[in-house]
Motif scaffolding. Structure first.
Motif, short mmCIF file in Angstrom:
data_model
loop_
_atom_site.label_atom_id
_atom_site.label_comp_id
_atom_site.label_asym_id
_atom_site.label_seq_id
_atom_site.Cartn_x
_atom_site.Cartn_y
_atom_site.Cartn_z
N UNK A 1 -15.30 -0.95 2.14
CA UNK A 1 -14.19 -0.92 3.11
C UNK A 1 -13.35 -2.19 2.98
N UNK A 2 -14.01 -3.33 2.86
CA UNK A 2 -13.29 -4.59 2.73
C UNK A 2 -12.45 -4.61 1.45
N UNK A 3 -13.01 -4.10 0.38
CA UNK A 3 -12.26 -4.08 -0.89
C UNK A 3 -11.05 -3.16 -0.81
N UNK A 4 -11.16 -2.09 -0.05
CA UNK A 4 -10.01 -1.21 0.15
C UNK A 4 -8.91 -1.94 0.94
N UNK A 5 -9.33 -2.72 1.92
CA UNK A 5 -8.37 -3.51 2.68
C UNK A 5 -7.64 -4.50 1.76
N UNK A 6 -8.41 -5.15 0.91
CA UNK A 6 -7.82 -6.12 -0.01
C UNK A 6 -6.87 -5.42 -0.98
N UNK A 7 -7.28 -4.27 -1.50
CA UNK A 7 -6.43 -3.53 -2.42
C UNK A 7 -5.12 -3.13 -1.75
N UNK A 8 -5.19 -2.67 -0.51
CA UNK A 8 -3.98 -2.29 0.20
C UNK A 8 -3.04 -3.47 0.38
N UNK A 9 -3.62 -4.64 0.62
CA UNK A 9 -2.78 -5.83 0.78
C UNK A 9 -2.17 -6.28 -0.54
N UNK A 10 -2.91 -6.10 -1.62
CA UNK A 10 -2.34 -6.37 -2.94
C UNK A 10 -1.13 -5.48 -3.16
N UNK A 11 -1.27 -4.21 -2.79
CA UNK A 11 -0.17 -3.26 -2.97
C UNK A 11 1.05 -3.61 -2.15
N UNK A 12 0.84 -4.32 -1.04
CA UNK A 12 1.96 -4.72 -0.19
C UNK A 12 2.61 -6.01 -0.68
N UNK A 13 2.05 -6.59 -1.75
CA UNK A 13 2.65 -7.76 -2.34
C UNK A 13 2.10 -9.08 -1.85
N UNK B 1 -3.06 1.97 -6.14
CA UNK B 1 -3.12 2.08 -4.68
C UNK B 1 -2.16 3.14 -4.17
N UNK B 2 -0.97 3.21 -4.76
CA UNK B 2 0.00 4.22 -4.33
C UNK B 2 -0.34 5.59 -4.90
N UNK B 3 -0.79 5.63 -6.14
CA UNK B 3 -1.10 6.92 -6.77
C UNK B 3 -2.24 7.64 -6.07
N UNK B 4 -3.22 6.90 -5.56
CA UNK B 4 -4.36 7.51 -4.88
C UNK B 4 -4.08 7.79 -3.41
N UNK B 5 -2.92 7.33 -2.93
CA UNK B 5 -2.58 7.56 -1.54
C UNK B 5 -3.22 6.57 -0.58
N UNK B 6 -3.83 5.49 -1.11
CA UNK B 6 -4.45 4.50 -0.23
C UNK B 6 -3.41 3.90 0.71
N UNK B 7 -2.24 3.63 0.20
CA UNK B 7 -1.13 3.15 1.02
C UNK B 7 0.10 3.99 0.73
N UNK B 8 1.00 4.02 1.68
CA UNK B 8 2.24 4.78 1.55
C UNK B 8 3.42 3.82 1.60
N UNK B 9 4.55 4.19 0.99
CA UNK B 9 5.73 3.33 1.07
C UNK B 9 6.08 3.01 2.52
N UNK B 10 6.29 1.73 2.78
CA UNK B 10 6.65 1.30 4.13
C UNK B 10 5.45 0.93 4.97
N UNK B 11 4.22 1.20 4.45
CA UNK B 11 3.02 0.85 5.21
C UNK B 11 2.82 -0.65 5.18
N UNK B 12 2.08 -1.14 6.13
CA UNK B 12 1.89 -2.58 6.24
C UNK B 12 0.81 -3.15 5.36
N UNK B 13 0.22 -2.34 4.48
CA UNK B 13 -0.74 -2.88 3.56
C UNK B 13 -2.19 -2.75 4.03
N UNK B 14 -2.46 -1.99 5.08
CA UNK B 14 -3.82 -1.78 5.53
C UNK B 14 -4.10 -0.28 5.52
N UNK B 15 -5.16 0.19 4.85
CA UNK B 15 -5.44 1.60 4.75
C UNK B 15 -5.87 2.18 6.08
N UNK B 16 -5.72 3.53 6.22
CA UNK B 16 -6.14 4.17 7.46
C UNK B 16 -7.58 3.83 7.78
#
Length: 232
Positions: A159-171, A211-226
């Motif tokens: 779960x933590x790694x998914x959070x980190x990945x989402x934040x990477x995707x947000x830049x 991260x975007x291809x798998x749907x972990x984050x969506x455009x405009x999301x704040x970088x934290x997965x559901x």
């Protein structure tokens, strides 16, 4: 230390403009210009620039093939590629990242963004600026039938790694990730390295695409997965 840059674009006006913008920075020097992909490859082999700014659409070799040839040549491992793109060609951006590009820029970036990109990539990092990455990903998401990777690709992550990945995707940088998740930048860096290893990708740029291809984050999301949290 001076950062040596090659500019590859089939439009003379664009090349001249990029040279002018870059060379206003005392630490950046354009060592060559190329009007087609084959010439760009020849000059890259000959001059070994620190950064190659590569347009997607060029004659002889397009930007994707040029990127692949540079990044797979063991003699060119120190050359880092940044792809130049417009919204008309953004469908190629994931391919560029998979090919080994360290980042991408739209041709409407400011001089400050351009020079920052060159410095970031020359320093060995991927260019993941939200102001550029977010706009391109958002455009891609509106197109029909986008290429997607299965969400199961991320099953090995905690779960933590998914959070980190989402934040990477947000830049976000390692320091910003650490601050948001209440961990040190070194711990954040360790998480990033583990994610790269688990997902078998090359670098942070490829993590963004995944991260975007798998749907972990969506455009405009704040970088934290559901289901995730910004801090704990």
């Amino acid at each position: 230390m001076t950062i040596r840059v090659l500019v590859a674009d089939d439009q003379q006006l664009v090349r001249t403009g990029l040279r002018g913008l870059l060379e206003r920075d005392p630490d950046i020097r354009v060592v060559a210009e190329a009007g087609d992909g084959r010439e760009a490859l020849r000059l890259t082999v000959e001059l070994r620039p620190d950064v190659a700014l590569v347009d997607i659409r060029m004659p002889e070799l397009d930007g994707l093939e040029l990127t692949r040839r540079i990044t797979t040549d063991p003699d060119l491992t120190d050359v880092r590629v940044v792809v130049l793109t417009t919204f008309e060609t953004d469908q190629y951006i994931f391919e560029a990242i998979r090919a080994g590009a360290k980042g991408f820029l739209t041709k409407t970036v400011s001089r400050e963004e351009l020079c920052r990109a060159v410095r970031v990539v020359a320093g060995g990092e991927a260019l993941l600026s939200p102001s550029v990455t977010g706009r391109v990903i958002a455009e891609l998401s509106r197109r029909p039938d986008p290429a997607r990777s299965s969400p199961e690709r991320l099953s090995a992550l905690t779960v933590r790694e998914r959070e980190v990945l989402a934040m990477i995707a947000s830049g976000r940088s390692n320091a910003e990730i650490g601050e948001a998740l209440r961990m040190s930048p070194l711990t954040a860096k360790t998480h990033v390295s583990r994610i790269i290893t688990k997902l078998r990708v090359r670098d942070r740029a490829q993590l963004v695409a995944l991260a975007y291809e798998t749907g972990l984050v969506q455009p405009g999301a704040g970088g934290v997965p559901p289901g995730g949290s910004a801090a704990r």
